[in-house]
Design a protein around this motif. Structure first.
Motif, PDB file in Angstrom:
ATOM      1  N   ALA A 330     -43.002  29.888  92.465  1.00 44.45           N
ATOM      2  CA  ALA A 330     -44.059  30.879  92.257  1.00 44.45           C
ATOM      3  C   ALA A 330     -44.551  31.384  93.608  1.00 44.45           C
ATOM      4  O   ALA A 330     -45.458  30.813  94.199  1.00 44.45           O
ATOM      5  N   PRO A 331     -43.912  32.450  94.117  1.00 44.11           N
ATOM      6  CA  PRO A 331     -44.351  32.978  95.411  1.00 44.11           C
ATOM      7  C   PRO A 331     -45.761  33.558  95.315  1.00 44.11           C
ATOM      8  O   PRO A 331     -46.181  33.982  94.244  1.00 44.11           O
ATOM      9  N   VAL A 332     -46.460  33.558  96.420  1.00 42.14           N
ATOM     10  CA  VAL A 332     -47.859  34.002  96.402  1.00 42.14           C
ATOM     11  C   VAL A 332     -48.165  34.986  97.529  1.00 42.14           C
ATOM     12  O   VAL A 332     -47.528  34.978  98.576  1.00 42.14           O
ATOM     13  N   ARG A 383     -59.577  31.565 102.932  1.00 38.80           N
ATOM     14  CA  ARG A 383     -58.550  32.130 102.076  1.00 38.80           C
ATOM     15  C   ARG A 383     -57.692  33.020 102.971  1.00 38.80           C
ATOM     16  O   ARG A 383     -58.219  33.682 103.867  1.00 38.80           O
ATOM     17  N   ILE A 384     -56.394  32.998 102.775  1.00 35.69           N
ATOM     18  CA  ILE A 384     -55.486  33.772 103.621  1.00 35.69           C
ATOM     19  C   ILE A 384     -54.606  34.633 102.733  1.00 35.69           C
ATOM     20  O   ILE A 384     -54.063  34.149 101.732  1.00 35.69           O
ATOM     21  N   GLU A 385     -54.506  35.905 103.107  1.00 36.89           N
ATOM     22  CA  GLU A 385     -53.806  36.863 102.260  1.00 36.89           C
ATOM     23  C   GLU A 385     -52.696  37.540 103.067  1.00 36.89           C
ATOM     24  O   GLU A 385     -52.981  38.224 104.049  1.00 36.89           O
ATOM     25  N   TYR A 391     -44.713  35.129  99.689  1.00 28.97           N
ATOM     26  CA  TYR A 391     -43.824  34.080 100.201  1.00 28.97           C
ATOM     27  C   TYR A 391     -44.023  32.830  99.368  1.00 28.97           C
ATOM     28  O   TYR A 391     -45.031  32.693  98.668  1.00 28.97           O
ATOM     29  N   LEU A 392     -43.095  31.899  99.512  1.00 28.16           N
ATOM     30  CA  LEU A 392     -43.262  30.615  98.842  1.00 28.16           C
ATOM     31  C   LEU A 392     -44.047  29.690  99.761  1.00 28.16           C
ATOM     32  O   LEU A 392     -43.605  29.366 100.859  1.00 28.16           O
ATOM     33  N   VAL A 393     -45.228  29.304  99.303  1.00 26.87           N
ATOM     34  CA  VAL A 393     -46.134  28.479 100.103  1.00 26.87           C
ATOM     35  C   VAL A 393     -46.511  27.271  99.266  1.00 26.87           C
ATOM     36  O   VAL A 393     -46.719  27.395  98.064  1.00 26.87           O
ATOM     37  N   GLU A 394     -46.579  26.100  99.895  1.00 24.64           N
ATOM     38  CA  GLU A 394     -46.922  24.902  99.139  1.00 24.64           C
ATOM     39  C   GLU A 394     -48.073  24.147  99.782  1.00 24.64           C
ATOM     40  O   GLU A 394     -48.229  24.171 101.000  1.00 24.64           O
ATOM     41  N   GLU A 395     -48.811  23.474  98.931  1.00 22.86           N
ATOM     42  CA  GLU A 395     -49.902  22.643  99.409  1.00 22.86           C
ATOM     43  C   GLU A 395     -49.402  21.643 100.444  1.00 22.86           C
ATOM     44  O   GLU A 395     -48.337  21.051 100.265  1.00 22.86           O
ATOM     45  N   VAL A 415     -52.825  26.726  96.423  1.00 17.22           N
ATOM     46  CA  VAL A 415     -52.008  27.927  96.265  1.00 17.22           C
ATOM     47  C   VAL A 415     -52.282  28.495  94.884  1.00 17.22           C
ATOM     48  O   VAL A 415     -52.210  27.770  93.907  1.00 17.22           O
ATOM     49  N   SER A 416     -52.625  29.766  94.817  1.00 17.11           N
ATOM     50  CA  SER A 416     -52.849  30.367  93.500  1.00 17.11           C
ATOM     51  C   SER A 416     -51.991  31.617  93.392  1.00 17.11           C
ATOM     52  O   SER A 416     -52.022  32.452  94.286  1.00 17.11           O
ATOM     53  N   SER A 417     -51.206  31.693  92.322  1.00 18.85           N
ATOM     54  CA  SER A 417     -50.333  32.866  92.218  1.00 18.85           C
ATOM     55  C   SER A 417     -51.003  33.966  91.413  1.00 18.85           C
ATOM     56  O   SER A 417     -52.013  33.786  90.824  1.00 18.85           O
TER      57      SER A 417
END
Ligand code: GDP
Length: 417
Positions: A330-332, A383-385, A391-395, A415-417
């Motif tokens: 789930a890319p965000v 929060r970063i946008e 991109y695919l970002v993970e905790e 991470v919230s999609s």
């Protein structure tokens, strides 16, 4: 002939750093070749070649030298820049040590960041020349190595060029530098290797004297690199962030990078993405190479080039990820993070727009800090946008941000999609 099998944790990746001319390339050259520096630059000339000048190979420009061990004995290379020599080391060794330059000749921060965040380094190796002693650059490099929590060894180089008094003075300067940033220096020689292996990590930083001319100290480094445990990879399913892409005649699109977790085999069906629209596409791993050596499979921590069927080279971009076919990524565009501002002249306000370097992603992103601001030298939540694409970002992933000369580090908290 059938080569030795690499052990599970049989490959460590060492990131090198240090002030220019402090003997970094010479030290690595002497380690991997087992030859002293003859003063005319032969040992290191191959290591000064810029990545784009090296003949296009699948993984040439990520790691610039490799050596190994078999049954505890060093497996060295005559000329690390020769593909066949490097492939031979991979074939022979049951333990590999790859060197990745975290500084290079580009603006250092960019490469350092890519080196540290994108390549799952296991250890840092920082050189400090005994004649010059630590410089501002040494301090900067050490700061980033330690900020990203890379266990680091400091090699005081060119010990043959100074007398005992000066050598001790430089050791003390390095120790002071380390204590200033909250670390515990541990002076070692070949007798201190056990202690260094036991204690290296969050706070303890081994320091040792070396000379590429007399080869003093290189036996201790050999032993360290032979025995230090792997630190930089994660367990789980296969994943690899794409660092570079190539078009290789007769092979097609090749993605190179460091395998972050799991194992990949030639023939595996994979997912590649996110593409700009956030989608993932099906691809197949046609073949895999490590240091110019064709392998059937490769594990976490290895630097590889994977030839892909199902994507055009032009569409393959740094920051994309390769995953197993059954993954559900789930890319965000947005995530939350704890950040530490290491060096910024003013406070950081809502809308601050640095470049975020996470794994191999380098992308402009807007910060929206909790409470509206972040203060230099302080930690905070934001929060970063991403500005342009997901991109695919993970905790738990760590990243660096920069804007001009300013910089800081952070950890993804949600991470919230
Ligand atoms: P780098 O820029 O940190 O990679 O530095 P280099 O490895 O290119 O070394 C810079 C110069 O220092 C070269 O001329 C080397 O020959 C010299 N050098 C490197 N290591 C040693 C050493 O241990 N002893 C002596 N005497 N000279 C060295």
């Amino acid at each position: 002939a059938e080569g030795a099998m690499l052990e599970d944790d049989g490959h460590i990746v060492v990131g090198t750093a240090g002030h220019v001319d402090h003997g970094k390339s010479t030290l690595v050259g002497s380690l991997v070749t087992g030859q002293p520096d003859d003063g005319n630059g032969d040992t290191r000339s191959f290591l000064d070649v810029q990545p784009h000048e090296i003949e296009r190979g699948l993984s040439a420009d990520l790691s610039y030298a490799v050596y190994g061990f078999r049954d505890g004995d060093p497996v060295r290379t005559r000329n690390p820049n020769r593909k066949a020599d490097r492939a031979e080391v991979v074939e022979e060794a049951d333990r590999l040590v790859s060197f990745v330059d975290t500084v290079g000749h580009e603006p250092w921060l960019r490469t350092t960041i890519r080196g540290l965040v994108g390549q799952k380094l296991d250890y840092g190796l920082l050189t400090v020349a005994a004649d010059d002693g630590p410089t501002k650059t040494t301090r900067e490099h050490l700061g980033v190595l330690l900020a990203t929590e890379l266990p680091t060894v400091v090699a005081i180089t060119k010990a043959d060029m100074v007398d005992e008094e000066r050598a001790i003075e430089v050791e003390r300067e390095v120790e002071r530098l380390l204590r200033d940033v909250g670390k515990s220096p541990l002076r070692i020689d070949r007798h201190g290797v056990d202690a260094a292996i036991e204690e290296i990590g969050d706070t303890v930083v081994p320091i040792l004297r070396t000379s590429a001319v007399t080869m003093d100290g290189l036996d201790a480094l050999d032993e360290l690199f032979e025995r230090l445990p792997k630190t930089g990879t994660e367990k789980g399913e296969f994943s690899m962030y794409v660092d570079r892409s190539y078009k290789v005649t007769g092979v097609g699109a090749v993605a190179s990078g460091t395998i972050r977790s799991g194992t990949v085999e030639a023939g595996d069906e994979l997912l590649l993405g996110p593409f700009r629209d956030g989608t993932f596409h099906e691809v197949e791993a046609r073949s895999i190479e490590m240091h110019y050596h064709r392998v059937d499979r490769a594990k976490a921590g290895r630097i590889v080039g994977i030839a892909l069927k199902g994507v055009r080279e032009a569409d393959l971009e740094r920051g994309m990820v390769l995953l197993p076919r059954d993954a559900d990524p789930a890319p965000v565009r947005e995530f939350e993070a704890d950040v530490m501002v290491l060096n910024h002249p003013t406070r950081i306000d809502d809308g601050y727009e640095p470049v975020v370097h996470l794994e191999t992603v380098s992308e402009a992103a807007a910060f929206h800090p909790e409470g509206g601001q972040l203060l230099p030298g302080d930690t905070g939540h934001t929060r970063i946008e991403f500005k342009f694409r997901p991109y695919l970002v993970e905790e738990g992933q760590r990243f660096v941000f920069r804007e001009g000369r300013s910089k800081g580090v952070g950890t993804v908290t949600s991470v919230s999609s």
